[in-house]
Design an enzyme around this catalytic site. Structure first.
Site, PDB file in Angstrom:
ATOM      1  N   CYS A   1      -4.004  -0.441  -3.195  1.00 10.82           N
ATOM      2  CA  CYS A   1      -4.404   0.916  -3.558  1.00 10.82           C
ATOM      3  C   CYS A   1      -3.788   1.253  -4.902  1.00 10.82           C
ATOM      4  CB  CYS A   1      -3.975   1.925  -2.493  1.00 10.82           C
ATOM      5  SG  CYS A   1      -2.206   2.172  -2.362  1.00 10.82           S
TER       6      CYS A   1
ATOM      7  N   CYS B   1       0.865  -1.170   0.000  1.00 16.28           N
ATOM      8  CA  CYS B   1       0.000   0.000   0.000  1.00 16.28           C
ATOM      9  C   CYS B   1       0.908   1.228   0.000  1.00 16.28           C
ATOM     10  CB  CYS B   1      -0.876  -0.026   1.247  1.00 16.28           C
ATOM     11  SG  CYS B   1      -2.559   0.463   0.955  1.00 16.28           S
TER      12      CYS B   1
ATOM     13  N   CYS C   1       4.550   0.418  -7.769  1.00 12.01           N
ATOM     14  CA  CYS C   1       5.237  -0.784  -7.303  1.00 12.01           C
ATOM     15  C   CYS C   1       6.439  -1.071  -8.200  1.00 12.01           C
ATOM     16  CB  CYS C   1       4.282  -1.972  -7.322  1.00 12.01           C
ATOM     17  SG  CYS C   1       5.039  -3.507  -6.737  1.00 12.01           S
TER      18      CYS C   1
END
Length: 128
Positions: A80, A8, A87
């Site tokens: 999210c 997240c 990422c």
């Protein structure tokens, strides 16, 4: 041993709750961690709603993504859009899931935290 990473933005609420549920509900031989793009500290309301359902996350801490662990994972779950978009790249062998759940923190409302908590539990159960 399977490795799963919940990611997240700040590793404060959603990913922490997912880690807590996964440690309780998934096979004990899985290595389970959570982390964030940033660290925002563990949200006390996340701790509170998880305690209400019998999961203690009070000793977990907000952590940054560990690139070495990320590359060794079997499964990476982003919770999210920000973490999903930011990422780090993973090898093709890593399965990635995206659970676009609302961030309960801005509301500071326990009912919103409880709703997100319930959604996370359902999704974690689907991993088994």
């Amino acid at each position: 041993m399977k490795k799963i990473y919940f990611l997240c933005t700040g590793n404060a609420c959603r990913s922490q709750m997912a880690e807590g549920f996964a440690k309780q509900l998934l096979p004990s031989d899985w290595k389970i961690q959570s982390a964030g793009i940033e660290t925002h500290g563990l949200n006390p309301k996340a701790v509170e709603v998880m305690a209400e359902v019998g999961v203690d996350i009070s000793r977990q801490t907000s952590k940054l993504i560990d690139p070495a662990f990320l590359k060794q994972c079997d499964l990476v779950v982003t919770l999210c859009g920000d973490a999903h978009d930011r990422c780090p790249v993973t090898p093709p062998s890593v399965t990635k899931l995206y659970w676009p759940l609302p961030d309960p923190a801005p509301s500071n409302d326990l009912e919103v935290f409880r709703s997100v908590c319930d959604q996370i539990k359902t999704k974690v159960l689907s991993l088994n």
